[in-house]
Design a protein around this motif. Structure first.
Motif, short mmCIF file in Angstrom:
data_model
loop_
_atom_site.label_atom_id
_atom_site.label_comp_id
_atom_site.label_asym_id
_atom_site.label_seq_id
_atom_site.Cartn_x
_atom_site.Cartn_y
_atom_site.Cartn_z
N GLN A 77 14.00 75.26 14.88
CA GLN A 77 15.07 75.86 15.96
C GLN A 77 15.76 77.27 15.23
N ASN A 78 15.93 76.88 13.99
CA ASN A 78 16.66 78.09 13.23
C ASN A 78 17.92 78.10 13.53
N LEU A 79 18.89 77.29 14.12
CA LEU A 79 20.15 77.64 14.53
C LEU A 79 21.24 76.89 13.54
N TYR A 80 20.54 75.91 12.83
CA TYR A 80 21.58 75.22 12.08
C TYR A 80 20.69 74.97 10.55
N GLU A 81 21.65 74.82 9.49
CA GLU A 81 21.08 74.78 8.23
C GLU A 81 21.41 73.44 7.61
N THR A 82 20.25 72.69 7.11
CA THR A 82 20.39 71.42 6.72
C THR A 82 21.21 71.41 5.17
N LYS A 83 22.55 70.70 5.27
CA LYS A 83 23.27 70.67 3.92
C LYS A 83 22.85 69.29 3.33
N ARG A 84 22.79 68.34 4.00
CA ARG A 84 22.44 67.10 3.05
C ARG A 84 21.31 66.33 4.21
N PHE A 85 20.62 65.72 3.51
CA PHE A 85 19.63 64.65 4.35
C PHE A 85 19.70 63.47 3.29
N PHE A 86 20.37 62.36 3.31
CA PHE A 86 20.70 61.36 2.39
C PHE A 86 20.53 60.04 2.99
N SER A 87 20.64 59.09 2.08
CA SER A 87 20.59 57.76 2.26
C SER A 87 21.89 57.33 2.01
N THR A 88 22.79 56.28 2.71
CA THR A 88 23.89 55.58 2.34
C THR A 88 23.65 54.21 1.88
N VAL B 162 24.27 68.80 9.08
CA VAL B 162 24.02 70.39 9.20
C VAL B 162 24.97 71.17 9.50
N THR B 163 25.07 72.51 9.17
CA THR B 163 26.02 73.34 9.84
C THR B 163 25.31 74.44 10.45
N ALA B 164 26.43 75.33 11.28
CA ALA B 164 25.74 76.26 12.21
C ALA B 164 25.56 77.55 11.17
N LYS B 165 24.32 78.38 11.39
CA LYS B 165 24.31 79.50 10.69
C LYS B 165 24.85 80.66 11.16
N TYR B 166 25.13 80.62 12.36
CA TYR B 166 25.85 81.89 13.07
C TYR B 166 27.28 81.50 13.57
N PRO B 167 28.20 81.73 12.59
CA PRO B 167 29.70 81.58 12.81
C PRO B 167 30.17 82.21 14.14
N THR B 168 31.18 81.53 14.82
CA THR B 168 31.98 82.00 15.89
C THR B 168 33.49 82.12 15.57
N GLY B 169 33.60 81.97 14.44
CA GLY B 169 35.10 82.07 13.89
C GLY B 169 35.22 81.94 12.56
N SER B 170 36.34 81.80 11.97
CA SER B 170 36.87 81.50 10.45
C SER B 170 36.50 80.36 10.11
N ARG B 171 36.31 79.12 11.01
CA ARG B 171 36.23 77.85 10.39
C ARG B 171 34.70 77.38 10.66
N PRO B 172 34.17 76.64 9.89
CA PRO B 172 32.78 76.13 9.89
C PRO B 172 32.31 75.29 10.95
N TYR C 83 43.62 65.26 7.87
CA TYR C 83 43.78 66.50 6.95
C TYR C 83 42.67 66.35 5.87
N VAL C 84 42.05 67.53 5.59
CA VAL C 84 41.16 67.74 4.52
C VAL C 84 41.28 69.10 4.03
N THR C 85 41.02 69.25 2.55
CA THR C 85 41.00 70.42 1.98
C THR C 85 39.78 71.19 2.39
N GLN C 86 39.93 72.74 2.33
CA GLN C 86 38.57 73.46 2.73
C GLN C 86 37.65 73.54 1.71
N ASP C 87 37.71 72.84 0.68
CA ASP C 87 36.81 73.02 -0.35
C ASP C 87 35.18 72.85 -0.08
N SER C 88 34.38 73.44 -0.89
CA SER C 88 33.26 73.13 -0.70
C SER C 88 32.65 71.78 -0.86
N ASP C 89 33.49 71.01 -1.65
CA ASP C 89 32.99 69.58 -1.96
C ASP C 89 33.56 68.69 -1.05
#
Length: 427
Positions: free
Chosen positions: A130-141, A153-163, A248-254
């Motif tokens: 579909q190419n609308l979302y990018e896979t960030k993690r596919f993992f096992s808990t 997954v995250t959206a490839k095409y942003p609509t604002g400043s927040r992901p 509440y969460v920080t906007q870090d990459s991790d």
């Protein structure tokens, strides 16, 4: 004929009497006055309906209704109808005013449970195509890592400043971060192709959850007048915490693990809500059997149907106590103390432990009822078999009697035909 003013006063008196305590106050009123109040109230209702036709007085009647004068019950209608208790599932914590929090800069996390299970492998391939979302993690808990059970997954095409992010859980739950209604509905429709044992749409939307969250600075030490370390019960500043129904969460990459922990707790709560609704429907479907037992009537269910009902009950108990992590924190958090604290805080907010305990108590009562009905049906079946055996024995005895009578009759006929039998010795 009573005046209109007296009729209105009587209507108000009647409503006060029936509202305050219908079992004490109503019985203390003279029966003749009750009839007078009913007649006067019916006359004012009739005048109000007639006034609606003319137009002008109708506004006055509607204003009285808005002011608190309600339509009275009919004479043959029981007064306790509106007060009769109805069994319903206990409501969870009231959801926060999402619209008000949005004005303060909070975003929305939406959780849904749409099926028993997702085929994440096929879903992952379809999302790539579909190419609308990018896979960030596919993992096992799971510590063994045998099967990947979470897709992030995250959206490839942003609509604002927040992901915009989405968590897919193999057990049939999906959690949206910062996705609007249109995108959410589109993804839910897209998910139908990868579901096993899908739930009805009404149940999916009725048991969904919406929670607010916001981003904080990585060096934040004071949020809503409290230290971040104090809010998260940690000795050092945390990058995510849960307080007063808000995340509440920080906007870090991790910050992925913190969002996963929050999503996991929401998914557990929604899945439990689906099972609660399933148990409520089961209880409603078995209610007529308790009436049959109470009145001593013949049970209106077959042994095969009762066996299926018992199987549904044990399947639900297996899902709650053995196939899920409702009784204890998942193994994923054992070596992640900060995430475990966050997970337990969110679970405590949704009262997952208490709701699970209540569910098991209800299931135990349902099991007792199912066993009682099954024993009753088995006893009735055994009694039928015994009567069938008795009838067969009686039929066999009847045939033996007929054979005996027939043999005696044939012997008598033979003796009559040859009264002096000639033997070989006499010859």
């Amino acid at each position: 004929m009573f005046s209109r003013r007296s009729a209105v006063e009587a209507t108000f008196l009647w409503n006060v009497i029936t509202k305050m305590h219908p079992y004490k106050l109503l019985n203390s009123v003279n029966p003749s006055r009750q009839r007078i109040y009913r007649c006067m109230a019916s006359s004012i209702t009739a005048h109000g309906d007639a006034a609606d036709v003319t137009g002008t007085p109708a506004k006055t009647a509607r204003s009285r209704i808005a002011a608190g004068v309600k339509t009275l019950p009919q004479v043959d209608e029981p007064l306790e109808t509106g007060l009769s208790p109805s069994r319903s599932r206990a409501l969870r914590k009231k959801r926060l005013a999402i619209d008000e929090l949005s004005a303060l800069g909070f975003l929305n996390t939406r959780g849904f449970t749409t099926a028993d299970e997702y085929n994440l492998e096929e879903l992952h391939a379809a999302l790539k195509q579909q190419n609308l979302y990018e896979t960030k993690r596919f993992f096992s808990t799971d510590n063994l890592g045998v099967e990947q059970n979470v897709l992030f997954v995250t959206a490839k095409y942003p609509t604002g400043s927040r992901p915009r992010e989405i968590f897919f859980f193999r057990e049939g739950s999906v959690v949206f971060w910062n996705c609007n209604d249109i995108e959410t509905n589109n993804v839910l429709s897209f998910l139908r192709n990868f579901e096993r044992e899908s739930y009805v749409s009404t149940l999916v939307h009725g048991e969904s959850e919406v929670m607010p969250y916001t981003y904080i600075a990585s060096t934040a030490v004071d949020v809503e007048g409290d230290l971040v370390a104090e809010c998260s019960d940690m000795n050092v500043a945390s990058r995510a915490f849960f307080q007063n129904g808000k995340f509440y969460v920080t906007q870090d990459s991790d910050n992925f693990l913190y969002k996963y922990t929050f999503s996991n707790a929401i998914a557990q709560s929604i899945k439990l809500g689906i099972w609660e609704a399933t148990l409520d429907r089961y209880i409603d479907s078995m209610e007529y059997l308790t009436e049959d037992l109470k009145r001593g009537r013949r049970l209106r269910i077959s042994r095969a149907s009762m066996l299926r009902k018992t199987g549904e009950l044990f399947a639900l108990r297996h899902s709650i106590n053995l196939s899920s992590d409702l009784l204890d924190a998942p193994d994923f958090y054992w070596d992640r103390e900060e995430l475990e604290v966050l997970y337990l805080q969110v679970c405590s907010y949704f009262s997952i432990t208490r709701r699970t305990k209540v569910m098991n108590e209800k299931i135990n009562h349902c099991v007792e009822l199912a066993e009682l009905v099954s024993h009753n049906l088995n006893d009735a079946h055994h009694i039928r078999l015994e009567w069938m055996i008795i009838i067969l024995i009686m039929v066999e005895v009847g045939f033996e009697i007929l054979h005996f009578v027939e043999g005696a009759f044939n012997q008598d006929q033979t003796i009559r035909a040859n009264p002096y039998p000639i033997s070989e010795n006499s010859a």
